[in-house]
Design a protein around this motif. Structure first.
Motif, mmCIF file in Angstrom:
data_model
loop_
_atom_site.group_PDB
_atom_site.id
_atom_site.type_symbol
_atom_site.label_atom_id
_atom_site.label_comp_id
_atom_site.label_asym_id
_atom_site.label_seq_id
_atom_site.Cartn_x
_atom_site.Cartn_y
_atom_site.Cartn_z
ATOM 1 N N ASN A 526 0.950 -1.015 -0.306
ATOM 2 C CA ASN A 526 -0.068 0.126 0.409
ATOM 3 C C ASN A 526 0.520 1.063 0.035
ATOM 4 O OD1 ASN A 526 -2.603 1.336 -0.087
ATOM 5 N ND2 ASN A 526 -3.224 0.166 1.476
ATOM 6 N N GLN A 527 0.331 2.542 -0.069
ATOM 7 C CA GLN A 527 1.116 3.761 -0.473
ATOM 8 C C GLN A 527 1.645 3.967 0.665
ATOM 9 O OE1 GLN A 527 0.842 5.785 -2.933
ATOM 10 N NE2 GLN A 527 2.344 6.769 -1.579
ATOM 11 N N ASN A 565 -6.314 3.909 2.268
ATOM 12 C CA ASN A 565 -7.382 3.426 2.702
ATOM 13 C C ASN A 565 -8.985 3.729 1.976
ATOM 14 O OD1 ASN A 565 -6.523 4.467 5.351
ATOM 15 N ND2 ASN A 565 -7.444 6.732 5.378
ATOM 16 N N LEU A 566 -8.417 4.007 0.416
ATOM 17 C CA LEU A 566 -8.792 3.266 -1.081
ATOM 18 C C LEU A 566 -9.145 2.029 -0.978
ATOM 19 C CD1 LEU A 566 -11.071 4.229 -3.071
ATOM 20 C CD2 LEU A 566 -9.383 5.454 -4.348
ATOM 21 N N ILE A 567 -7.396 1.971 -1.813
ATOM 22 C CA ILE A 567 -6.806 0.502 -1.509
ATOM 23 C C ILE A 567 -7.119 -0.303 -0.239
ATOM 24 C CG2 ILE A 567 -4.954 -0.596 -2.186
ATOM 25 C CD1 ILE A 567 -3.790 1.368 -3.142
ATOM 26 N N GLN A 568 -6.854 0.114 0.582
ATOM 27 C CA GLN A 568 -7.921 -1.061 1.372
ATOM 28 C C GLN A 568 -8.887 -1.085 1.843
ATOM 29 O OE1 GLN A 568 -5.455 -2.056 4.706
ATOM 30 N NE2 GLN A 568 -6.992 -3.793 4.296
ATOM 31 N N ARG A 569 -10.171 -0.369 1.091
ATOM 32 C CA ARG A 569 -11.467 -1.105 0.763
ATOM 33 C C ARG A 569 -11.560 -1.579 0.128
ATOM 34 N NH1 ARG A 569 -11.718 5.284 2.165
ATOM 35 N NH2 ARG A 569 -12.564 5.563 0.245
ATOM 36 N N LYS A 570 -11.316 -0.710 -1.335
ATOM 37 C CA LYS A 570 -11.276 -1.490 -2.508
ATOM 38 C C LYS A 570 -9.987 -3.489 -2.831
ATOM 39 C CE LYS A 570 -12.544 -1.546 -6.876
ATOM 40 N NZ LYS A 570 -13.994 -0.559 -7.420
ATOM 41 N N PHE A 571 -10.228 -3.862 -1.976
ATOM 42 C CA PHE A 571 -8.873 -5.157 -1.732
ATOM 43 C C PHE A 571 -9.188 -5.334 -0.711
ATOM 44 C CE2 PHE A 571 -7.482 -3.310 -5.226
ATOM 45 C CZ PHE A 571 -7.701 -3.344 -5.952
ATOM 46 N N ILE A 577 -0.741 -5.018 1.561
ATOM 47 C CA ILE A 577 0.095 -4.919 3.020
ATOM 48 C C ILE A 577 0.766 -3.506 3.005
ATOM 49 C CG2 ILE A 577 2.812 -5.438 3.206
ATOM 50 C CD1 ILE A 577 3.102 -7.637 1.308
ATOM 51 N N ASN A 578 -0.046 -3.355 4.196
ATOM 52 C CA ASN A 578 0.030 -1.804 4.633
ATOM 53 C C ASN A 578 1.065 -1.207 5.058
ATOM 54 O OD1 ASN A 578 -2.451 -0.521 4.401
ATOM 55 N ND2 ASN A 578 -3.856 -2.339 5.989
#
Length: 627
Positions: A526-527, A565-571, A577-578
């Motif tokens: 992740n970002q 947060n967008l990536i966390q919600r989408k996948f 991996i944060n």
């Protein structure tokens, strides 16, 4: 030619758009179009002056260039001197070296070419370039050098064809810029031949007015209102992500042409622009433009945090004060010295001062930014910064072909067996490699690494200014299909990809789906945090002075968390991996300095120490996928 106060008022619109944009106004996200308005004004005025003098047989190259020297150079040299003085005390060596080089280029009025040459992927952020704004001044000066000779020849030899020739040259410049924009955006932005069409648009209008073709008074009101609306609309709706210049640049250019064409003093726009405040601001617009960007850069560099309202107001007042001083001490007096200073003397003084700045810039550059200005302990961190000039066979530079990637040099750990995995992405994959390389013996399976500048790991869409991106990505996946790789890690500056690069979250999902269909398992790194600081080395020297080096230093990121947060919600959580958890607390503050080391090499990329810390967090994930 007759003085037109409304044109000075139009300069006010242009310069305030640029200033408010650079001061951080979120409303004027496209305020940079003020430069395009300036181009049109310059083209119109220069052409009008030249044709007037040609017609009256009073033109002299000596007089023309003498006026340009008196108009432009005194305030420019004052700004250069003040910026050099400030940079000496503020900038770290690498930054001071680049500044000195840009100062030499500015003194020669070729800074647009300098910044074009420096506009590759590894160029420093604009917040570290106090003279970046001089690119537009360089383009205008290059126009002033070429255009009078060109127009005089046309006036003397082919007078009847001046208008069609101007139209053809303008069209060629515009089309060339359009053709260049997609694949070479920096060329379309910085190179004068590709921006001359904007000045020539004003020149065409100047020629039409010289030939007595003017807009009837009854249309002036609506045309000038249309022009002002176009400029304001562009300033409000364009942004850094806009495909600019190109077709979009037509909006402010046509807007400026409309306002200048509607020359009737009875129009509402003309009355507004001719008011005393607008006219006076327009008269000092050159100084305002000269001084505002160094103020923004140096103050932001010293501040080490995003600008707040107080900072914006302070910068405005400081810029206004410097501009008034510059106008009354340098601009205005030197224009009136023609009876005391001959052209030869003006040229001699200008040449000597230019040579001084060129020599000074060369001296600083050859001496690597004078690192002796700082104590060694403040510089030792530079060994941890990313080695930007190293040849990295695993990291393709901007728009390089896939054939430049060397697979045999880009596998870490062991490349044998069924458990090999791969890392794929842009520079945010690349900055993980120092840690992976240093500790590859801790990997339980081999790992291929492929990274490409500004090219996120997507198999769909088009990434702006990266025409080979998706093609190269397909080539890498095709390569992996011929290996024993089972698990792929996607790493990128997702914030950049989705904001500046034009990648959609849906394209990211499509890419993951394709990889799953091909039999790969997928993890998304992740970002990571994006900070407001431009120079972490300078931050460390500030911390050192505050005697805070024994403790970790935490800073709240400026950007990136919404994307994460967008990536966390989408996948699914199993896929994401944060990595920011290796650096950030639950309160949202992240360590950019710890254990005597900087974690970052700029506002977003990890240093070698940061890369090692990232590996410590990723090791478990890598080895779990190897089982």
């Amino acid at each position: 030619m007759q003085y037109r106060p409304d044109i000075d008022g139009l300069r006010t619109i242009a310069v305030l758009s640029v200033l408010l944009f650079h001061f951080g106004s979120t409303t004027l996200s496209g305020g940079f179009v003020g430069v395009d308005v300036f181009f049109v004004i310059s083209g119109y005025l220069i052409t009008s002056i030249l044709l007037h003098d040609f017609h009256n047989d009073t033109f002299s190259f000596v007089t023309f260039y003498d006026k340009r020297i008196r108009r432009l150079f005194p305030a420019l040299f004052a700004m250069l001197g003040a910026s050099f003085f400030t940079a000496y005390f503020l900038f770290m060596p690498d930054e001071f070296k680049e500044f000195a080089e840009s100062a030499a280029a500015t003194a020669l009025y070729v800074s647009n070419f300098y910044f074009w040459l420096k506009s590759d992927y590894f160029a420093g952020p604009s917040e570290l370039k106090p003279l970046l704004h001089t690119w537009s001044l360089a383009i205008e000066e290059q126009f002033y050098l070429i255009f009078p000779v060109f127009l005089l020849f046309c006036f003397k030899q082919i007078k009847a064809f001046i208008l069609p020739i101007l139209l053809v040259v303008t069209l060629v410049s515009f089309i060339a810029g359009m053709a260049t924009l997609e694949n070479h955006a920096s060329s379309a932005f910085f190179l004068s031949p590709l921006r001359f069409w904007e000045l020539l648009a004003g020149a065409i209008l100047g020629y039409l007015h010289f030939q007595k073709y003017t807009l009837p008074d009854k249309y002036c009101n609506i045309v000038s209102l249309l022009g002002l609306s176009l400029i304001i609309f562009a300033a409000l709706t364009f942004s850094k992500a806009s495909h600019f210049p190109g077709l979009l640049a037509l909006m402010p250019v046509i807007g400026a042409v409309c306002i200048i064409a509607a020359r009737s003093s009875t129009s509402l726009v003309s009355k507004l622009l001719s008011t005393r405040l607008f006219v006076f601001t327009g008269k000092i617009s050159y100084s305002l433009y000269l001084w505002h960007w160094p103020v923004v850069v140096f103050y932001g560099y010293w501040l080490i945090r995003p600008f707040e309202l107080f900072d914006q107001l302070l910068m405005m007042f400081v810029t206004l004060g410097l501009s008034l001083f510059s106008y009354y001490v340098f601009e205005s007096p030197f224009r009136k010295l023609s009876h005391k200073f001959s052209f030869v003397k003006s040229l001699a003084v200008t040449t000597v001062l230019s040579a001084c700045f060129i020599a000074l810039g060369g001296f600083v550059s050859l001496n690597n930014g004078l690192p002796e200005r700082f104590k060694p302990s403040a510089l030792v961190v530079e060994q941890y910064a990313a080695k930007k000039d190293e040849i990295n066979p695993c990291f393709l530079k901007t728009n390089a072909a896939f054939s430049n990637w060397q697979a045999n040099k880009c596998v870490f750990g062991t490349a044998t067996g069924e458990n090999t995995h791969a890392l794929w992405g842009d520079s945010h994959a690349n900055h993980l490699l120092p840690g992976i390389s240093a500790r590859q013996t801790e990997l339980q399976a081999g790992l291929y690494a492929y990274a490409s500048a500004g090219c996120p790991p997507t198999l769909f869409g088009t990434i702006k200014s990266r025409p080979r991106c998706v093609e190269n990505n397909h080539a890498f996946i095709a390569f992996l299909e011929g290996t024993s790789v089972k698990h792929i890690y996607l790493a990128a500056s997702w914030f950049y990809a989705m904001n500046d690069g034009g990648m959609l979250i849906e394209q990211m999902q499509q890419t993951v789906d394709v990889l799953l269909e091909k039999g790969f398992t997928v993890s998304i790194i992740n970002q990571l945090p994006i900070y407001s600081i431009s120079s972490p080395e300078y931050l460390l020297s500030r911390l050192e002075n505050a005697k805070a080096l024994d403790n970790a230093y935490y800073l709240k990121p400026a950007r990136g968390l919404e994307t994460a947060n967008l990536i966390q919600r989408k996948f699914s959580s199993a896929q994401v991996i944060n990595l920011h958890k290796a650096f950030c607390t639950d309160k949202g503050e992240c360590a950019i300095y710890d254990s005597q080391h900087l974690m970052v090499s700029d506002h977003a990329h990890l240093s070698e120490a940061g890369s090692l810390r990232a590996f410590d967090y990723l090791r478990e994930h890598f080895n779990r996928s190897a089982k």
